[in-house]
Motif scaffolding. Structure first.
Motif, PDB file in Angstrom:
ATOM      1  N   THR A 169       0.662  -1.237  -0.007  1.00  0.00           N
ATOM      2  CA  THR A 169      -0.041   0.131  -0.137  1.00  0.00           C
ATOM      3  C   THR A 169       1.057   1.271   0.155  1.00  0.00           C
ATOM      4  O   THR A 169       1.941   0.716   0.901  1.00  0.00           O
ATOM      5  CB  THR A 169      -1.233   0.005   1.320  1.00  0.00           C
ATOM      6  N   TYR A 294      -4.865   0.249 -11.541  1.00  0.00           N
ATOM      7  CA  TYR A 294      -4.673  -0.320 -11.003  1.00  0.00           C
ATOM      8  C   TYR A 294      -3.290   0.953  -9.838  1.00  0.00           C
ATOM      9  O   TYR A 294      -3.850   1.094  -8.059  1.00  0.00           O
ATOM     10  CB  TYR A 294      -3.818  -1.599 -10.288  1.00  0.00           C
ATOM     11  N   ALA A 297      -6.303   3.451  -8.462  1.00  0.00           N
ATOM     12  CA  ALA A 297      -6.505   2.987  -7.223  1.00  0.00           C
ATOM     13  C   ALA A 297      -5.440   2.751  -5.814  1.00  0.00           C
ATOM     14  O   ALA A 297      -5.610   2.845  -4.724  1.00  0.00           O
ATOM     15  CB  ALA A 297      -6.811   1.765  -7.191  1.00  0.00           C
ATOM     16  N   LEU A 298      -3.958   2.997  -6.150  1.00  0.00           N
ATOM     17  CA  LEU A 298      -3.393   2.968  -5.300  1.00  0.00           C
ATOM     18  C   LEU A 298      -2.824   4.350  -4.217  1.00  0.00           C
ATOM     19  O   LEU A 298      -3.125   4.580  -3.610  1.00  0.00           O
ATOM     20  CB  LEU A 298      -2.087   2.697  -5.476  1.00  0.00           C
ATOM     21  N   GLN A 301      -7.017   4.332  -2.592  1.00  0.00           N
ATOM     22  CA  GLN A 301      -6.511   3.424  -1.320  1.00  0.00           C
ATOM     23  C   GLN A 301      -5.748   4.274  -0.299  1.00  0.00           C
ATOM     24  O   GLN A 301      -6.017   4.578   1.005  1.00  0.00           O
ATOM     25  CB  GLN A 301      -5.613   1.938  -2.086  1.00  0.00           C
ATOM     26  N   LEU A 313     -14.069   2.443  -7.095  1.00  0.00           N
ATOM     27  CA  LEU A 313     -12.676   2.155  -8.327  1.00  0.00           C
ATOM     28  C   LEU A 313     -14.015   2.004  -9.480  1.00  0.00           C
ATOM     29  O   LEU A 313     -14.602   0.432  -9.623  1.00  0.00           O
ATOM     30  CB  LEU A 313     -12.132   0.474  -7.593  1.00  0.00           C
ATOM     31  N   ARG A 348      -3.237  -8.015  -8.408  1.00  0.00           N
ATOM     32  CA  ARG A 348      -3.384  -7.045  -8.003  1.00  0.00           C
ATOM     33  C   ARG A 348      -4.418  -5.934  -7.948  1.00  0.00           C
ATOM     34  O   ARG A 348      -5.015  -5.292  -7.047  1.00  0.00           O
ATOM     35  CB  ARG A 348      -2.330  -5.791  -8.368  1.00  0.00           C
ATOM     36  N   GLU A 349      -4.889  -5.926  -9.421  1.00  0.00           N
ATOM     37  CA  GLU A 349      -6.279  -4.990  -9.542  1.00  0.00           C
ATOM     38  C   GLU A 349      -7.394  -6.052  -9.096  1.00  0.00           C
ATOM     39  O   GLU A 349      -8.378  -4.877  -8.519  1.00  0.00           O
ATOM     40  CB  GLU A 349      -6.925  -4.687 -11.269  1.00  0.00           C
ATOM     41  N   GLU A 351      -7.522  -7.121  -6.069  1.00  0.00           N
ATOM     42  CA  GLU A 351      -7.195  -7.200  -4.877  1.00  0.00           C
ATOM     43  C   GLU A 351      -7.813  -5.751  -4.475  1.00  0.00           C
ATOM     44  O   GLU A 351      -8.292  -5.639  -3.357  1.00  0.00           O
ATOM     45  CB  GLU A 351      -5.517  -6.811  -4.532  1.00  0.00           C
ATOM     46  N   LEU A 352      -7.163  -5.118  -5.185  1.00  0.00           N
ATOM     47  CA  LEU A 352      -7.715  -3.380  -4.596  1.00  0.00           C
ATOM     48  C   LEU A 352      -9.065  -3.421  -5.396  1.00  0.00           C
ATOM     49  O   LEU A 352      -9.656  -2.323  -4.504  1.00  0.00           O
ATOM     50  CB  LEU A 352      -6.833  -2.267  -5.801  1.00  0.00           C
ATOM     51  N   SER A 355     -10.948  -4.213  -2.006  1.00  0.00           N
ATOM     52  CA  SER A 355     -10.736  -3.449  -0.834  1.00  0.00           C
ATOM     53  C   SER A 355     -11.437  -1.545  -1.589  1.00  0.00           C
ATOM     54  O   SER A 355     -11.582  -1.268  -0.081  1.00  0.00           O
ATOM     55  CB  SER A 355      -8.797  -2.593  -0.329  1.00  0.00           C
TER      56      SER A 355
END
Length: 620
Positions: A169, A294, A297-298, A301, A313, A348-349, A351-352, A355
């Motif tokens: 993160t 992503y 998205a990071l 987040q 997202l 990764r995408e 997982e995001l 979240s």
């Protein structure tokens, strides 16, 4: 003692505009130097893409005539001119029994031919090849083993790899003094901060146009928005005169432009997070809305964690599938699909997305894919591509549309021409080479009346990586006089180019990205009353079929020039059912106007605010 300033000229202070130009020039030079050092072949191609197309091709053809001693330059010229096979042949000849030069090796990577490299090739080039085929850790290890493990290139690759690691993160260095979640005054408008990769007016694409239409429609629905684009944009794409903000149709686009170019992707995201937090403090949004991919998205987040704001997202595509589709060979696409990079990005995408407080996507096929990757179906909302309400008014007939954009006898198009094509990005997975091959078949088909064959012309308004190859293919097929490629057209003229066509084609290839992602252009063509011939792919079936199962287009086998040719011939000689499809589609398109679609965004925003305890859009 006092000083009389009149006796000594004051030191001139640079204007704000001059300071911005100096900053932008520094960013552009830093980015150019980095790209030139990392990948000189791709740097040359990207510079060429910003030139007028005829000039780009002429320069490519001059370079193509380079001697065998300059095989890298000659093959690079072939790529610029659209002669891919010539480029490969030159590399194969120069590499026979010899080590390829660095430039030749970089061109080999660009052409998806890493097999032409050997152990004697420069480590930096072999690392580039490994990264390009998706072997990310192998690329970093190659640089480490060669003694370049602390080079700027190695640091950049390690940074990008770290962002893909599960659970990683970004952290915000500081949050606004007062956490804004839930502090909107009673009755105040709902406010949203959007995080975008690019935007109008500097990028005209399906992505940027959808973003702009969403933002303008939200405004009409009483929702206030500000958009922030990625660090360095648009200077990084060559816009030297870029300002800190652009206002387009009343929509505010803020740029994250640092004084110096951050050296790693993580550092660039950190700068964007800082800019986002500054906007949170100024604009006081209720929701953060990040849009594919992503990286955005990071940032969302991190800002959400720092401020307590909920975040959405919006998944408009699958990044790894778009990357796979960008490979120029079937073997390259197969290898990319099975690579470490594709697996890491997909994970990764997902997982995001898990979240985020809510997920928005474009189609049922996309939603099903996200669910298969572990995203809770209950958090996903479908908001398909919509249509600008203005497209339902102000229609002109095809003759008037052709006159307004300059399509006529002056450019070799007869008044009674039957025009097929599209206004679209010219990239490989769109499959416009299939359209050209179909037209070549029709022009050679003696069962068609000669007068009908004479009417057939192709118009493809737009630009992209596939354009040089399409020009070369038209020459090879002997139909160059029937193929018209005007290049990128102004945003406010796109509808006229579509109205100028007798049939709009969407001949997308059968690739994962095409099966899952729904394009925006077909719906807009329906709103303009244009008949459609499209590839029979799940995403296109979904978006071009009414609720009662009626088709709004003629579907053909993906990749089949024969099927495309038969459909065009039918439209040329009869086409009655295509007219029925178009009428059905126009009725359906009215139900998908952005003014209708945008209400779904409000529902999503209000739901996540209630879930977070932040009230609803009326401040209750």
């Amino acid at each position: 003692m006092t000083t009389d300033s009149r006796r000594r000229p004051a030191t001139p202070v640079p204007s704000s505009r001059h300071r911005h130009l100096l900053r932008n020039a520094r960013l552009l030079l830093q980015a150019g130097a980095q790209h030139l050092a990392d990948d000189p072949a791709l740097f040359a191609i990207q510079v060429g893409r910003r030139m007028p197309f005829p000039l780009r091709v002429r320069i490519g053809m001059v370079l193509e005539r380079a001697t065998s001693a300059l095989a890298g330059v000659g093959s690079l010229g072939s790529v610029m001119a659209g002669h891919q096979e010539s480029a490969e042949d030159a590399l194969v000849r120069s590499g026979a029994g010899h080590r390829l030069s660095r430039l030749s090796g970089e061109v080999a990577v660009l052409l998806d031919r890493p097999d032409l490299l050997t152990a004697a090739s420069p480590a930096s080039t072999r690392a580039r090849a490994a990264w390009a085929r998706g072997d990310l850790h192998a690329a970093v290890d190659l640089l480490q083993d060669s003694g370049a493990g602390e080079s700027r290139s190695a640091r950049r690759l390690r940074s990008e790899l770290q962002l893909l690691e599960p659970g990683f993160t970004m952290l915000a260095d500081g949050a606004p003094a007062a956490t804004p979640a839930g502090d909107r005054p009673p009755g105040g408008p709902l406010r949203v901060l959007h995080l975008l990769t690019n935007s109008l007016p500097h990028t005209q694409s399906g992505y940027s146009l959808r973003s702009h239409r969403i933002l303008t429609s939200l405004r009409e629905d009483g929702i206030e928005s500000v958009a922030l684009t990625r660090t360095g944009y648009p200077v990084m794409i060559g816009v030297l005169t870029a300002r800190d903000e652009d206002v387009v149709d009343g929509i505010r686009y803020v740029r994250a432009l640092p004084g110096a170019l951050p050296q790693t992707q993580e550092m660039r995201l950190q700068h964007e997070i800082e800019e986002a937090l500054r906007l949170v403090d100024e604009f006081r949004p209720d929701v953060i809305h990040a849009t594919t991919n992503y990286l955005n998205a990071l940032v969302a987040q991190a800002v959400s964690t720092a401020t307590g704001l909920p975040w959405v997202l919006e998944v408009r595509g699958l990044m790894e599938q778009t990357w796979v589709a960008a490979h120029s060979t079937a073997e390259g696409r197969r290898s990319a699909a099975e690579s470490e990079k594709a697996a890491l990005i997909a994970a990764r995408e997902a997982e995001l997305a898990r979240s985020a407080d809510a997920v928005i996507t474009l189609s049922r096929t996309m939603a099903d894919e996200l669910v298969s990757r572990g995203v809770d179906a209950g958090t996903i909302s479908l908001i398909p591509n919509g249509v600008d309400d203005s497209l339902f008014a102000g229609h002109v007939d095809s003759g008037a549309a052709r006159a307004s954009v300059g399509l006529g006898p002056g450019c070799g198009i007869p008044e009674d021409a039957f025009l097929v094509g599209a206004a679209s990005a010219l990239v490989d997975y769109e499959g416009f080479d299939v359209l050209l091959r179909a037209v070549a078949l029709l022009l050679a088909d003696e069962t068609l009346p000669p007068e009908s064959r004479e009417r057939i012309h192709v118009v493809l308004a737009g630009d992209g990586t596939a354009r040089p190859g399409l020009v070369a293919l038209a020459d090879e097929l002997g139909i160059a006089d029937r193929v018209h490629l005007p290049g990128r057209v102004p945003r406010n003229e796109v509808r006229r180019w579509v109205e100028a066509l007798d049939v709009v084609t969407v001949p997308r290839r059968d690739l994962a990205v095409s099966r899952l992602v729904t394009p925006q252009k077909p719906i807009e063509a329906l709103a303009l009353g244009r008949p459609l011939i499209v590839s029979d792919l799940p995403a296109l079936r979904e978006v071009l079929t009414t609720e009662d199962g009626s088709p709004c287009a003629q579907f053909v086998r993906p990749g089949s020039a024969e099927d495309m040719a038969r459909a065009i011939a039918h439209a040329l000689l009869d086409g009655g059912d295509l007219g029925v499809h178009a009428a059905t589609g126009r009725t359906m398109a009215r139900k998908r106007s952005w003014s209708e679609q945008v209400r779904r965004y409000r529902v999503v925003y209000e739901q996540i605010l209630r879930n977070r305890g932040g009230g609803d859009a009326d401040g209750r």
